[in-house]
Write a protein that holds these residues in place. Structure first.
Motif, mmCIF file in Angstrom:
data_model
loop_
_atom_site.group_PDB
_atom_site.id
_atom_site.type_symbol
_atom_site.label_atom_id
_atom_site.label_comp_id
_atom_site.label_asym_id
_atom_site.label_seq_id
_atom_site.Cartn_x
_atom_site.Cartn_y
_atom_site.Cartn_z
ATOM 1 N N UNK A 14 0.838 -1.192 0.000
ATOM 2 C CA UNK A 14 0.000 0.000 0.000
ATOM 3 C C UNK A 14 0.880 1.253 0.000
ATOM 4 N N UNK B 60 -14.549 0.568 -5.074
ATOM 5 C CA UNK B 60 -14.346 1.090 -3.705
ATOM 6 C C UNK B 60 -15.305 0.474 -2.689
ATOM 7 N N UNK B 61 -15.229 -0.816 -2.502
ATOM 8 C CA UNK B 61 -15.975 -1.467 -1.441
ATOM 9 C C UNK B 61 -17.105 -2.350 -1.930
ATOM 10 N N UNK C 249 -5.084 -4.951 3.240
ATOM 11 C CA UNK C 249 -5.434 -3.615 3.753
ATOM 12 C C UNK C 249 -6.612 -3.004 2.990
ATOM 13 N N UNK C 250 -7.335 -2.135 3.670
ATOM 14 C CA UNK C 250 -8.494 -1.462 3.084
ATOM 15 C C UNK C 250 -8.035 -0.499 1.998
ATOM 16 N N UNK C 251 -8.740 -0.289 0.868
ATOM 17 C CA UNK C 251 -9.828 -1.117 0.447
ATOM 18 C C UNK C 251 -9.401 -2.018 -0.683
ATOM 19 N N UNK D 261 -8.704 4.442 -7.757
ATOM 20 C CA UNK D 261 -7.532 4.160 -6.923
ATOM 21 C C UNK D 261 -6.975 2.774 -7.262
ATOM 22 N N UNK E 18 -2.661 -3.832 -6.043
ATOM 23 C CA UNK E 18 -1.267 -4.207 -5.805
ATOM 24 C C UNK E 18 -1.061 -4.897 -4.460
ATOM 25 N N UNK F 63 -5.065 1.784 8.761
ATOM 26 C CA UNK F 63 -5.897 0.751 8.127
ATOM 27 C C UNK F 63 -7.297 0.654 8.725
ATOM 28 N N UNK G 298 -6.722 8.950 -3.662
ATOM 29 C CA UNK G 298 -7.791 9.789 -4.122
ATOM 30 C C UNK G 298 -8.241 10.700 -3.013
ATOM 31 N N UNK H 294 -21.433 4.123 -0.069
ATOM 32 C CA UNK H 294 -20.571 3.009 0.289
ATOM 33 C C UNK H 294 -20.920 2.530 1.688
#
Lengths: 471, 471
Positions: free
Chosen positions: A80, A127-128, A287-289, A335, A339, B87, B289, B331
């Protein structure tokens, strides 16, 4: 760097608090958070970082059980940081060549694991889970009525979506946003374990058709938020096939179990879905998200969402434009979420994720075995947990001799909130609670951090009893 | 850490390439990106990080002008690393106390800058400008027809949105998603500078009303994507007031100019908007972002989106629940996007952002002054740039003597793509191009990285001429 690494070390240290709790007004007043005209110096900036982390929740702490996303994987974290450093955007190969390829490779692998032939199909990191589920709903609608894109809902008959009463609220949020309306989301009854009852699904589909409405989507859940239940996907798939309805599987929470040879049977039938939501940021500890929507039919997402913005997706570029995936997204800028998953996968291997999942499920079973016959506990539903969700009431001594009547229920409903508040005040651990249907507030224990141990489970039990025995 | 910091240092070094370009198939074959069952060791993982960065675009390079988001602010980067380390998720105060407060403080400050009395109103950080614009559309629709949430678009008359022909494609994407349909987005004519023509707006509103449709939203753009044009917000506000239509301002790109005493007049009238999209990840150089949607009326977002999920937003918590902002979002889980903006703001102060904006606009003017009378250049529109967008054709010597006919246009349309492809092959710089309306491919130069200098602008010009003179 030192500040961050110290925080990581502390997060992993059981002798530190999970949380240094302050009420919102206290926290607002305790520090000057305001934004000003003038710059501040490096020392002040570092102090802000320290203060921010001082009051943060240590979500990587092995005794933080509050959400479906817990833990802190060091490879994921490094990935991240790399993502932040690369600071780019997923819309074109032009500006994110490697990340676009890694998304391609990773989504394909996920589709293979779902069981689609050769990993074919489509997908996106969104995103989620709520947005992933909304994508599924959009694509299902578009598949049936492509004119909706230009003409809107006015041009199509009344559409009905079906999902279980235990499903995630994002289905209704999505329906509200998409102009379908929450009234058009029919909640199907669940059995006592929280699984959708297929006969009720079929009954409601027929009912909707009789009214002249058009069933367009069934969203089955693989791993419900509270009970961790898996809907019977094979039976749902049969019904969807019979009535030609798009089958979506919301495996945001349960998708991780596909990595485990021991547990993946719980998602049998997922390979028959038209789309699947799978959040590696939950059970897989990314890790989020990091949420993926996977779609069996290729090209649909693109047709559903593309607007051909010529300033981004120039048709006369010098490379293969099929790698410019941005136009299939609802977002413009997107985003880079892939990775961290990709690098963790490389570091752990599929077998590492399998061990992670198996360990967390074993811990949940350990908890279940401790409390199922222990004095002062009542299980919310019978039987071994299917996911890591263990749902239970703690009954303080003063309530144990009471008859099972309204007064007891009313008093019991106040137990979990007080214990939780005390947990946060002491900062020793965190676990979630909620009411559900006619069941008053109960604890929902979930485990997704493989750093947790049997001792941490023992600690949770002791802590609940310590904080709740006088209630 | 070393790998990342070396990359940062390289990104800032003009003697390194902006990009080490490889075609997708080459890149797929050059390295083994596949995911396997077995884990890899630390050495291999570090190698993957190095390889990933080797092929990445150096978006922080002072000669990378390809997108609206460029540059790499070191405080912003540190803040993003802290965010990754913490996180957590924005949905409740319970698990993100500091970040929730910082969002509150920051959004309030942004609303003050917009000019809403006392910074009152509402807002959210969303995953990008497209989603922010979609929120605005949803909220405008809900304000006029709250029943749409339950009943869907079937229960409301045909709604019409208006935006300029130069506006961002996300308005149409949003309309498609929300069940409004792209046909119900009317594109208003622009003048030769790319600004919406108010009289055409009024004409089209009347036309829609005459057809029995309901105009519900005007989205004016403050800083269009290609021309950098600012719609006349005051005139638009008058029309919206007259016809009682929600006024949204898409200031995703232009919002940054509000930080500058010298340039904020270009957004005069933004204070009369009902909602504003403002992406600090663009002109303010915040890492990706970071997009905010700001809404003048408080409570609307909550009413529009809330679903009362009892497992997250328990009503019997021990703290002030108004800080649990998750239910106003589309979200469920939401990434922490605020901290990098907040920390940069602390480090730079409002005056630092002002200097950043002023410098980038000065650089754009410098470029404009060089090329406006230079041989081989033609401006796409006349006059000084209002934002940092400078739009121009480079005319290679072989085309300079041609008559202005179709053949010339056809040949000219091929110039920018070839120069761009060569830029990427050499890796020396990157700038975007596109056609627009009847204008064939032209370069759109934008500057949002304050690390760029006059010399970098000079370099760009020289590079275009070096790579394009033989065409």
């Amino acid at each position: 760097m030192n500040i961050l690494l110290q925080y990581v070390v502390k997060s992993f240290d059981r002798s530190t608090k999970v949380i240094d709790f302050h009420y919102p007004n206290e926290l607002l007043q305790e520090y000057n958070w305001e934004l000003a005209d003038q710059p501040q110096n490096l020392e002040e900036i570092l102090m802000h970082c320290q203060t921010t982390l001082k009051y943060a929740i240590k979500t990587g702490h092995p005794r933080y059980f509050n959400q479906l996303s817990t833990g802190l994987d060091m490879v994921g974290l490094a990935a991240d940081w790399l993502t932040s450093t690369a600071n780019t955007n997923m819309f074109t190969y032009e500006i994110a060549p490697v990340f676009v390829l890694l998304e391609y490779v990773t989504l394909k692998k996920m589709r293979e694991i779902i069981g689609w032939p050769g990993g074919s199909g489509d997908g996106i990191f969104s995103p989620g889970g709520a947005i992933s589920n909304m994508y599924a709903m959009m694509i299902a609608r578009f598949k049936m009525f492509p004119e909706v894109k230009e003409k809107g809902m006015a041009a199509v008959p009344r559409l009905i979506a079906f999902t279980s009463e235990h499903s995630h609220f994002s289905l209704k949020k999505g329906a509200a946003a998409l102009g379908i309306g929450t009234d058009s989301v029919i909640l199907i009854k669940c059995d006592e374990r929280g699984k959708m009852i297929p006969s009720d699904l079929e009954r409601r589909i027929l009912e909707a058709k009789q009214k002249g409405f058009v069933p367009f989507l069934v969203s089955a859940t693989a791993g419900t938020t509270v009970y961790g239940a898996f809907d019977p996907l094979l039976a749902v798939a049969d019904i969807c096939k019979k009535y030609k309805i798009w089958m979506h599987v919301d495996a945001a929470w349960g998708g991780g179990l596909l990595m485990s040879r021991k547990h993946k049977w719980k998602l049998s039938g997922v390979e028959r879905a038209n789309s699947v939501t799978w959040n590696p940021h939950k059970m897989m500890g990314v890790p989020l998200q990091c949420s993926a929507l996977l779609v069996r039919e290729e090209g649909l997402m693109q047709n559903c969402n593309q607007m051909h913005a010529s300033y981004l997706f120039q048709q006369d570029k010098h490379y293969d434009l099929s790698y410019d995936t941005g136009d299939k997204a609802l977002q413009c800028g997107r985003h880079v979420d892939v990775f961290k998953l990709w690098l963790m996968w490389r570091a752990k291997g599929t077998t590492g994720f399998e061990a992670h999942v198996d360990k967390c499920l074993e811990l949940a079973e350990y908890l279940y075995n401790i409390i199922k016959n222990r004095e002062g506990y009542e299980m919310v539903f019978d039987g071994k947990p299917q996911h890591t969700n263990v749902c239970f009431w703690y009954i303080p001594p003063s309530l144990r001799t009471l008859e099972d009547n309204e007064e007891r229920m009313s008093r019991l409903s106040k137990v979990a909130p007080v214990i939780k508040a005390r947990m946060m005040e002491y900062g020793t651990t965190m676990v979630s609670y909620q009411p559900l249907g006619d069941k008053v507030n109960f604890f929902r224990m979930v485990i997704s951090n493989p750093a947790a141990t049997h001792q941490d489970i023992d600690f949770l039990i002791e802590e609940i009893e310590r904080l709740g025995q006088d209630l």
